[in-house]
Design a protein around this motif. Structure first.
Motif, mmCIF file in Angstrom:
data_model
loop_
_atom_site.group_PDB
_atom_site.id
_atom_site.type_symbol
_atom_site.label_atom_id
_atom_site.label_comp_id
_atom_site.label_asym_id
_atom_site.label_seq_id
_atom_site.Cartn_x
_atom_site.Cartn_y
_atom_site.Cartn_z
ATOM 1 N N ASP A 2 75.662 -21.311 -0.510
ATOM 2 C CA ASP A 2 74.605 -22.321 -0.534
ATOM 3 C C ASP A 2 74.250 -22.816 0.862
ATOM 4 O OD1 ASP A 2 74.367 -22.321 -3.325
ATOM 5 O OD2 ASP A 2 75.964 -23.809 -3.553
ATOM 6 N N ASP A 3 75.144 -22.645 1.819
ATOM 7 C CA ASP A 3 74.893 -23.101 3.183
ATOM 8 C C ASP A 3 73.798 -22.259 3.837
ATOM 9 O OD1 ASP A 3 76.878 -24.970 2.914
ATOM 10 O OD2 ASP A 3 78.231 -24.080 4.399
ATOM 11 N N LEU A 4 72.953 -22.920 4.614
ATOM 12 C CA LEU A 4 71.975 -22.217 5.439
ATOM 13 C C LEU A 4 72.637 -21.788 6.741
ATOM 14 C CD1 LEU A 4 68.683 -24.346 5.244
ATOM 15 C CD2 LEU A 4 68.971 -21.977 4.479
ATOM 16 N N ASP A 5 72.523 -20.523 7.063
ATOM 17 C CA ASP A 5 73.039 -20.016 8.325
ATOM 18 C C ASP A 5 72.351 -20.741 9.488
ATOM 19 O OD1 ASP A 5 74.456 -18.419 10.045
ATOM 20 O OD2 ASP A 5 73.208 -16.642 9.752
ATOM 21 N N ASP A 6 73.077 -20.969 10.567
ATOM 22 C CA ASP A 6 72.517 -21.651 11.736
ATOM 23 C C ASP A 6 71.877 -20.617 12.661
ATOM 24 O OD1 ASP A 6 71.866 -23.234 13.861
ATOM 25 O OD2 ASP A 6 73.886 -24.043 14.183
ATOM 26 N N PRO A 7 70.555 -20.689 12.856
ATOM 27 C CA PRO A 7 69.893 -19.687 13.698
ATOM 28 C C PRO A 7 69.896 -20.023 15.183
ATOM 29 C CG PRO A 7 68.240 -21.130 12.753
ATOM 30 C CD PRO A 7 69.583 -21.597 12.218
#
Length: 208
Positions: free
Chosen positions: A169-174
């Motif tokens: 569910d976490d958004l990857d850090d770009p």
């Protein structure tokens, strides 16, 4: 009744949460264009963002994040990064965090906000399980929209119960990565936010 306020939270408030802030407004504008072209999205919805850290306070969003917003037809005008505060949390009807760690940060900063706080990916999964027919009637006037939106938050908190977000569910850090990564994260954000807009403003096809 005040406009329904969504607060998006990530770490530095220059990549993920600014994209979520502006892409939510864009999705709602697109939907209103199909449903009620005379309606003003800003009378219905306030979309803001903040970061758990204050390193970038007052800065513009990261350029690749801005490019993804503009490529989709959104605006980056007037954005400046800001550090998350308890006052911002108090004002928000719905708080969407990029990760579970940031959700925990919100809970520590303002414990009473926990029932309005969701990891974005978890929120999207809950929406897939939810029957929107349980909500108050939909409409494009501010009072009707806000009543349905606030009822949705209550219903999804109840549906969530004691279940925890999943790692996926976490958004990857770009941050520090290329445009391809920012595009993937912006796509993930879009796919999580469209169901919210569809639940709040049903009855029109998503703009192409």
């Amino acid at each position: 009744m005040m406009a329904f306020t969504v607060l998006h939270v990530c770490m530095g408030n220059i990549c993920r949460s600014p994209m979520a802030e502006r892409l939510l407004v864009l999705a709602a504008q697109q939907r209103l264009g199909k449903l009620d072209p005379d309606a003003d999205v800003h009378e219905l919805l306030v979309s803001r963002s903040a970061g758990t850290g204050g390193w970038h306070d007052g800065e513009e969003m990261n350029p690749p994040a801005g490019r993804q917003i503009r490529l989709r037809g959104g605006s980056v005008d007037g954005f400046t990064a800001r550090k998350l505060t308890g006052a911002q949390l108090t004002e928000a009807d719905l708080i969407l965090t990029a990760t579970a760690d940031q959700s925990d940060y919100v809970a520590a900063l303002l414990p009473e906000a926990v029932h309005r706080t969701f990891v974005l990916g978890h929120f999207a999964r809950l929406l897939q399980q939810f029957e929107a027919k349980e909500l108050p009637a939909a409409g494009t006037d501010p009072e009707t929209f806000a009543a349905r939106a606030r009822a949705l938050v209550v219903a999804l908190d109840k549906l969530r119960g004691d279940t925890e977000p999943q790692p996926g569910d976490d958004l990857d850090d770009p941050w520090g990565r290329g445009d391809q990564t920012f595009q993937r994260i912006a796509d993930d954000i879009d796919e999580s936010l469209y169901p919210l807009v569809e639940a709040l403003l049903p009855g029109a096809a998503r703009a192409a």
